[in-house]
Design a protein around this motif. Structure first.
Motif, PDB file in Angstrom:
ATOM      1  N   MET A   1       0.697  -1.099   0.431  1.00 24.83           N
ATOM      2  CA  MET A   1       0.176  -0.385  -0.060  1.00 24.83           C
ATOM      3  C   MET A   1       1.307   0.934  -0.451  1.00 24.83           C
ATOM      4  O   MET A   1       1.583   1.209   0.270  1.00 24.83           O
ATOM      5  N   ARG A   2       0.760   1.815  -1.214  1.00 21.88           N
ATOM      6  CA  ARG A   2       1.293   3.097  -0.539  1.00 21.88           C
ATOM      7  C   ARG A   2       0.443   4.789  -1.189  1.00 21.88           C
ATOM      8  O   ARG A   2      -0.572   4.877  -1.576  1.00 21.88           O
ATOM      9  N   VAL A   3       1.023   5.580   0.005  1.00 23.20           N
ATOM     10  CA  VAL A   3       0.509   6.945  -0.454  1.00 23.20           C
ATOM     11  C   VAL A   3       1.009   8.303  -0.646  1.00 23.20           C
ATOM     12  O   VAL A   3       2.144   7.637  -0.440  1.00 23.20           O
ATOM     13  N   SER A   4       1.441   8.604  -1.652  1.00 21.29           N
ATOM     14  CA  SER A   4       1.573  10.101  -1.608  1.00 21.29           C
ATOM     15  C   SER A   4       0.468  11.379  -1.395  1.00 21.29           C
ATOM     16  O   SER A   4       1.324  11.735  -3.150  1.00 21.29           O
ATOM     17  N   GLY A   5       0.220  11.732  -1.091  1.00 18.86           N
ATOM     18  CA  GLY A   5      -0.428  12.458  -0.962  1.00 18.86           C
ATOM     19  C   GLY A   5      -2.038  13.182  -2.244  1.00 18.86           C
ATOM     20  O   GLY A   5      -2.788  12.887  -1.504  1.00 18.86           O
ATOM     21  N   LEU A   6      -1.685  12.921  -3.524  1.00 14.69           N
ATOM     22  CA  LEU A   6      -3.162  12.759  -4.592  1.00 14.69           C
ATOM     23  C   LEU A   6      -3.120  11.526  -4.768  1.00 14.69           C
ATOM     24  O   LEU A   6      -4.419  11.529  -5.482  1.00 14.69           O
ATOM     25  N   GLN A   9      -2.446   3.997  -3.031  1.00 17.29           N
ATOM     26  CA  GLN A   9      -2.982   2.498  -3.578  1.00 17.29           C
ATOM     27  C   GLN A   9      -3.230   1.711  -2.791  1.00 17.29           C
ATOM     28  O   GLN A   9      -1.904   1.521  -1.854  1.00 17.29           O
ATOM     29  N   LEU A  10      -3.907   1.129  -3.219  1.00 17.30           N
ATOM     30  CA  LEU A  10      -4.261  -0.358  -1.968  1.00 17.30           C
ATOM     31  C   LEU A  10      -4.000  -1.788  -2.837  1.00 17.30           C
ATOM     32  O   LEU A  10      -3.960  -1.619  -4.113  1.00 17.30           O
ATOM     33  N   PRO A  11      -4.611  -2.910  -1.997  1.00 18.41           N
ATOM     34  CA  PRO A  11      -4.366  -3.928  -2.576  1.00 18.41           C
ATOM     35  C   PRO A  11      -5.018  -3.971  -3.619  1.00 18.41           C
ATOM     36  O   PRO A  11      -5.833  -3.917  -3.891  1.00 18.41           O
ATOM     37  N   GLY A  12      -4.349  -5.855  -4.713  1.00 19.56           N
ATOM     38  CA  GLY A  12      -5.456  -5.532  -5.941  1.00 19.56           C
ATOM     39  C   GLY A  12      -5.112  -4.317  -7.156  1.00 19.56           C
ATOM     40  O   GLY A  12      -6.307  -4.200  -7.405  1.00 19.56           O
TER      41      GLY A  12
END
Length: 83
Positions: A1-6, A9-12
């Motif tokens: 999982m990634r968060v970059s402000g904008l 991104q979740l699994p799948g």
């Protein structure tokens, strides 16, 4: 999982706006507690796959808690989680 402000991104390979978890928590806070995935899916106006990924993220952030029967509750103050 990634968060970059904008983006979030979740699994799948699920890509959502960065504020999706915060908005989702606000919406599920308004549901009768505890709530089912189906109730959350309808309230969030999305499909089951995206709903499950969002609810899992809310569980990880401490905004919701999954109960043994599969339903969830909003825990704490229901304030938006810090992404």
């Amino acid at each position: 999982m990634r968060v970059s402000g904008l983006i979030l991104q979740l699994p799948g390979n699920i890509i959502l706006r960065g504020d999706a978890a915060t908005k989702a928590l606000r919406i599920v806070t308004g549901l009768s507690q505890p709530f089912s995935v189906s109730e959350a899916r309808i309230a969030l106006r999305t499909n089951r796959r995206v709903c499950l990924a969002l609810l899992q993220r809310l569980d990880e952030l401490g905004g919701t808690k999954k109960l043994p029967d599969g339903r969830r509750i909003v825990i704490g103050s229901g304030q938006p989680p810090i992404d």
